[in-house]
Design a protein around this motif. Structure first.
Motif, PDB file in Angstrom:
ATOM      1  N   ARG A  40       0.785  -1.333  -0.424  1.00 39.46           N
ATOM      2  CA  ARG A  40       0.040  -0.293  -0.211  1.00 39.46           C
ATOM      3  C   ARG A  40       0.578   0.938   0.114  1.00 39.46           C
ATOM      4  NH1 ARG A  40      -5.439  -0.844   1.058  1.00 39.46           N
ATOM      5  NH2 ARG A  40      -5.853  -3.337   2.104  1.00 39.46           N
ATOM      6  N   ALA A  43       1.943   2.045  -3.748  1.00 36.53           N
ATOM      7  CA  ALA A  43       0.598   2.100  -4.481  1.00 36.53           C
ATOM      8  C   ALA A  43       0.647   4.013  -3.880  1.00 36.53           C
ATOM      9  CB  ALA A  43      -0.252   1.498  -4.226  1.00 36.53           C
ATOM     10  N   LEU A  70      -4.648  -1.056  -6.416  1.00 36.28           N
ATOM     11  CA  LEU A  70      -4.530   0.142  -6.169  1.00 36.28           C
ATOM     12  C   LEU A  70      -4.102   1.127  -7.167  1.00 36.28           C
ATOM     13  CD1 LEU A  70      -2.383  -1.551  -2.825  1.00 36.28           C
ATOM     14  CD2 LEU A  70      -5.008  -1.083  -2.258  1.00 36.28           C
ATOM     15  N   TRP A  97     -10.463  -7.526  -3.726  1.00 31.69           N
ATOM     16  CA  TRP A  97      -9.679  -6.900  -3.709  1.00 31.69           C
ATOM     17  C   TRP A  97     -10.141  -5.899  -4.973  1.00 31.69           C
ATOM     18  CZ3 TRP A  97      -3.783  -4.507  -2.279  1.00 31.69           C
ATOM     19  CH2 TRP A  97      -4.485  -4.974  -0.645  1.00 31.69           C
ATOM     20  N   TYR A 101     -12.387  -3.295  -4.239  1.00 32.73           N
ATOM     21  CA  TYR A 101     -12.012  -1.894  -4.684  1.00 32.73           C
ATOM     22  C   TYR A 101     -12.324  -1.561  -6.463  1.00 32.73           C
ATOM     23  CZ  TYR A 101      -9.582  -2.629  -0.101  1.00 32.73           C
ATOM     24  OH  TYR A 101      -8.669  -3.434   0.689  1.00 32.73           O
TER      25      TYR A 101
END
Length: 223
Positions: A40, A43, A70, A97, A101
């Motif tokens: 993360r 990202a 991401l 994800w 997301y």
């Protein structure tokens, strides 16, 4: 330039690879060894880059695909692109994800929800149920909750693992959010016994629907 960027990012992902993390992840079906907090952070540094996200996805590398999710623009994908990507998502984390997301934020999400829910592939169908669970919680108008409970009652017991988990989540969400269906949702959970013996760590709520429903309702009333 784009090829250089891809090579640099793949090299950075390789540096983040940790054998112990991979060992833990592989127990859950995820073949990568990158700590998700570090992923993360990478990202966040890269920011949104739709073209790079597409290149990362095409590598078929799990960590690269998680990073792609991401840094992509969820609304930029066409319906058929997302359908193809879901079917290409080999591991549980990439699948989850992508649904949570990307697909949930995409204008084609409702169309995909309906199509996936009826798909003969149980993993694809589980994505449809995940999107339905979101609807149950946030936008129940237009959903036939009685019909959903009918399907869950008839099919959840013998459903493959991923699909069963998604249907069970939907069952619990109906019971938690909709008091008029709560008694029936708990009764279905009790009779089917799905995930009744699931090992639950101390301090966590059991995924067994009757326990899950009662605990979340208790918390709502305690606020």
């Amino acid at each position: 330039m784009a090829e250089t960027a891809l090579a640099q990012v793949m090299a950075e992902l390789a540096e983040l690879e940790d054998p112990k993390t991979r060992e833990v992840n592989e127990r859950h079906g995820d073949d990568h060894g990158v700590n998700l907090s570090k992923l993360r952070a990478l990202a966040k540094r890269l920011k949104t880059q739709q073209e790079l996200a597409g290149q990362l996805w095409k590598t078929d590398d799990t960590a690269a695909r998680l990073l792609a999710i991401l840094i992509c623009r969820p609304k930029a994908f066409e319906r058929d692109e997302l359908d193809t990507m879901l079917r290409e998502a080999r591991t549980p984390k990439v699948h989850d994800w992508l649904v949570n997301y990307v697909v949930k934020k995409n204008p084609h999400s409702e169309e995909l929800r309906l199509a996936w829910s009826a798909d003969p592939d149980p993993v694809v169908a589980s994505a449809g149920w995940a999107l339905t669970t979101e609807h149950v919680a946030k936008k129940p108008d237009g959903l036939d909750l009685t019909a959903l409970l009918d399907v869950i009652e008839a099919e959840m017991k013998d459903a493959p693992d991923r699909l069963q988990w998604a249907m069970n989540h939907c069952l619990a969400q109906i019971g938690i959010e909709h008091a008029e269906h709560r008694t029936r949702a708990i009764d279905i959970g009790e009779r089917l016994g799905v995930l009744k013996d699931y090992p639950t760590p101390p301090g966590c709520t059991s995924p067994f629907a009757p326990i899950w429903i009662n605990e979340m309702v208790r918390r709502q009333h305690a606020k």
